[in-house]
Design an enzyme around this catalytic site. Structure first.
Site, PDB file in Angstrom:
ATOM      1  N   LYS A  11      37.463 -37.402  28.562  1.00  0.00           N
ATOM      2  CA  LYS A  11      38.261 -36.415  29.321  1.00  0.00           C
ATOM      3  C   LYS A  11      39.423 -36.848  29.307  1.00  0.00           C
ATOM      4  O   LYS A  11      40.170 -37.742  28.558  1.00  0.00           O
ATOM      5  CB  LYS A  11      37.436 -36.838  31.014  1.00  0.00           C
ATOM      6  CG  LYS A  11      36.023 -36.396  31.058  1.00  0.00           C
ATOM      7  CD  LYS A  11      35.665 -36.910  32.560  1.00  0.00           C
ATOM      8  CE  LYS A  11      34.115 -36.771  32.750  1.00  0.00           C
ATOM      9  NZ  LYS A  11      33.990 -37.041  34.107  1.00  0.00           N
ATOM     10  N   TYR A  51      30.182 -27.229  33.592  1.00  0.00           N
ATOM     11  CA  TYR A  51      29.714 -27.979  35.023  1.00  0.00           C
ATOM     12  C   TYR A  51      29.087 -27.026  35.806  1.00  0.00           C
ATOM     13  O   TYR A  51      28.997 -27.281  36.974  1.00  0.00           O
ATOM     14  CB  TYR A  51      30.936 -28.843  35.853  1.00  0.00           C
ATOM     15  CG  TYR A  51      31.277 -30.038  35.019  1.00  0.00           C
ATOM     16  CD1 TYR A  51      30.391 -30.967  35.022  1.00  0.00           C
ATOM     17  CD2 TYR A  51      32.503 -30.259  34.443  1.00  0.00           C
ATOM     18  CE1 TYR A  51      30.840 -32.278  34.336  1.00  0.00           C
ATOM     19  CE2 TYR A  51      33.029 -31.295  33.903  1.00  0.00           C
ATOM     20  CZ  TYR A  51      32.230 -32.183  33.812  1.00  0.00           C
ATOM     21  OH  TYR A  51      32.680 -33.859  33.344  1.00  0.00           O
ATOM     22  N   ASN A 114      37.185 -40.719  35.556  1.00  0.00           N
ATOM     23  CA  ASN A 114      36.177 -41.723  35.155  1.00  0.00           C
ATOM     24  C   ASN A 114      35.985 -41.609  33.436  1.00  0.00           C
ATOM     25  O   ASN A 114      35.094 -42.024  33.035  1.00  0.00           O
ATOM     26  CB  ASN A 114      34.730 -41.482  35.842  1.00  0.00           C
ATOM     27  CG  ASN A 114      34.068 -40.357  35.748  1.00  0.00           C
ATOM     28  OD1 ASN A 114      34.918 -39.419  35.030  1.00  0.00           O
ATOM     29  ND2 ASN A 114      33.101 -40.105  36.187  1.00  0.00           N
ATOM     30  N   HIS A 117      32.399 -38.163  29.602  1.00  0.00           N
ATOM     31  CA  HIS A 117      31.195 -37.445  29.885  1.00  0.00           C
ATOM     32  C   HIS A 117      30.182 -37.676  29.056  1.00  0.00           C
ATOM     33  O   HIS A 117      30.480 -37.749  27.723  1.00  0.00           O
ATOM     34  CB  HIS A 117      31.638 -36.061  29.966  1.00  0.00           C
ATOM     35  CG  HIS A 117      30.206 -35.035  30.004  1.00  0.00           C
ATOM     36  ND1 HIS A 117      29.700 -34.703  31.011  1.00  0.00           N
ATOM     37  CD2 HIS A 117      29.558 -34.568  28.964  1.00  0.00           C
ATOM     38  CE1 HIS A 117      28.384 -34.078  30.764  1.00  0.00           C
ATOM     39  NE2 HIS A 117      28.497 -33.943  29.296  1.00  0.00           N
ATOM     40  N   GLU A 128      24.906 -28.268  25.960  1.00  0.00           N
ATOM     41  CA  GLU A 128      26.252 -28.586  25.863  1.00  0.00           C
ATOM     42  C   GLU A 128      26.621 -28.608  24.474  1.00  0.00           C
ATOM     43  O   GLU A 128      28.040 -28.270  24.054  1.00  0.00           O
ATOM     44  CB  GLU A 128      26.600 -29.855  26.536  1.00  0.00           C
ATOM     45  CG  GLU A 128      26.391 -29.919  27.976  1.00  0.00           C
ATOM     46  CD  GLU A 128      26.430 -31.296  28.509  1.00  0.00           C
ATOM     47  OE1 GLU A 128      26.361 -32.330  28.087  1.00  0.00           O
ATOM     48  OE2 GLU A 128      25.874 -31.331  29.867  1.00  0.00           O
TER      49      GLU A 128
HETATM   50  N1  UDP Z   1      32.762 -36.263  40.313  1.00  0.00           N
HETATM   51  C1  UDP Z   1      33.720 -36.410  41.412  1.00  0.00           C
HETATM   52  N2  UDP Z   1      33.284 -36.729  42.593  1.00  0.00           N
HETATM   53  C2  UDP Z   1      31.912 -36.813  42.799  1.00  0.00           C
HETATM   54  C3  UDP Z   1      30.938 -36.809  41.725  1.00  0.00           C
HETATM   55  C4  UDP Z   1      31.347 -36.621  40.714  1.00  0.00           C
HETATM   56  O1  UDP Z   1      34.887 -36.267  41.133  1.00  0.00           O
HETATM   57  O2  UDP Z   1      31.762 -37.392  43.978  1.00  0.00           O
HETATM   58  C5  UDP Z   1      33.120 -36.056  39.030  1.00  0.00           C
HETATM   59  C6  UDP Z   1      32.935 -36.996  38.072  1.00  0.00           C
HETATM   60  O3  UDP Z   1      34.243 -36.741  36.874  1.00  0.00           O
HETATM   61  C7  UDP Z   1      31.745 -36.836  37.322  1.00  0.00           C
HETATM   62  C8  UDP Z   1      31.815 -35.228  37.165  1.00  0.00           C
HETATM   63  O4  UDP Z   1      32.266 -34.929  38.461  1.00  0.00           O
HETATM   64  O5  UDP Z   1      31.855 -37.585  36.015  1.00  0.00           O
HETATM   65  C9  UDP Z   1      30.427 -34.712  36.893  1.00  0.00           C
HETATM   66  O6  UDP Z   1      29.367 -35.240  37.857  1.00  0.00           O
HETATM   67  P1  UDP Z   1      28.065 -35.801  37.609  1.00  0.00           P
HETATM   68  O7  UDP Z   1      27.463 -35.888  38.937  1.00  0.00           O
HETATM   69  O8  UDP Z   1      27.563 -34.938  36.689  1.00  0.00           O
HETATM   70  O9  UDP Z   1      28.372 -37.050  36.774  1.00  0.00           O
HETATM   71  P2  UDP Z   1      28.207 -37.636  35.553  1.00  0.00           P
HETATM   72  O10 UDP Z   1      26.959 -36.964  34.801  1.00  0.00           O
HETATM   73  O11 UDP Z   1      29.550 -37.540  34.674  1.00  0.00           O
HETATM   74  O12 UDP Z   1      28.168 -39.127  35.573  1.00  0.00           O
HETATM   75 MG    MG Z   2      26.720 -34.831  34.930  1.00  0.00          MG
END
Ligand code: UDP
Ligand code: MG
Length: 150
Positions: A11, A51, A114, A117, A128
């Site tokens: 990211k 997303y 974080n 992805h 994707e």
């Molecule tokens: N995210 C956030 N706040 C939250 C949950 C997710 O900002 O409470 C962001 C974070 O960058 C995350 C992304 O949204 O990586 C996508 O969320 P997902 O639940 O798909 O998590 P991932 O698959 O990336 O672990």
């Molecule tokens: Mg995810």
């Protein structure tokens, strides 16, 4: 031979912090096979599609703005159980809950920064990959696979 593929993306915060090589290196050293790699500055519409499943979440607008804050580096990796293993290598969504030794557990603190992805299922990985690499990715066999797979 396993043909499972996943979409891994560094990211904007990870790119700016110089962590692209680190992410690539971990997947390379593990033995996964690189099929595609590029830096992109995606549009808002592209990120909203990526997303799409999170559209109704309160953090969605903030997430899209974060992802628009700079270039991302997308990659496609292949190998046995690479989707699930890739997620384990990234760590938990909230970096504070990620074990040391994972990418997020070693390099991140806040959930909204974080670093990386990873696709969450084989089905979403293929979606994707089609979204981020409409031109297609490589497909090749490696002689070193005999040193990695029994
Ligand atoms: N995210 C956030 N706040 C939250 C949950 C997710 O900002 O409470 C962001 C974070 O960058 C995350 C992304 O949204 O990586 C996508 O969320 P997902 O639940 O798909 O998590 P991932 O698959 O990336 O672990
Ligand atoms: Mg995810």
């Amino acid at each position: 031979m396993a043909t499972e593929r996943t979409y891994i993306m560094v990211k904007p915060d990870g790119v700016e912090r110089g962590l692209v090589g680190e992410v690539i290196s971990r997947f390379e050293k593990r033995g996964f096979k690189l099929l595609g790699l590029k830096a992109v500055q995606p549009s808002r519409a592209h990120l909203e599609e990526h997303y799409g499943d999170l559209k109704t979440k309160a953090f969605f607008p903030k997430l899209v703005d974060y992802m628009l804050s700079g270039p991302v580096v997308g990659m496609v990796w292949a190998g046995k159980e690479v989707v699930k293993t890739g997620r384990v290598m990234l760590g938990a969504t909230n970096p504070l809950a990620s074990a040391p030794g994972t990418i997020r557990g070693d390099y991140a603190i806040d959930v909204g920064k974080n670093i990386c992805h990873g696709s969450d299922s084989v089905e979403s990985a293929e979606k994707e990959i089609a979204l981020w690499f409409p031109e297609g990715v490589c497909n090749y066999s490696r002689s070193i696979d005999k040193l990695i797979y029994e």
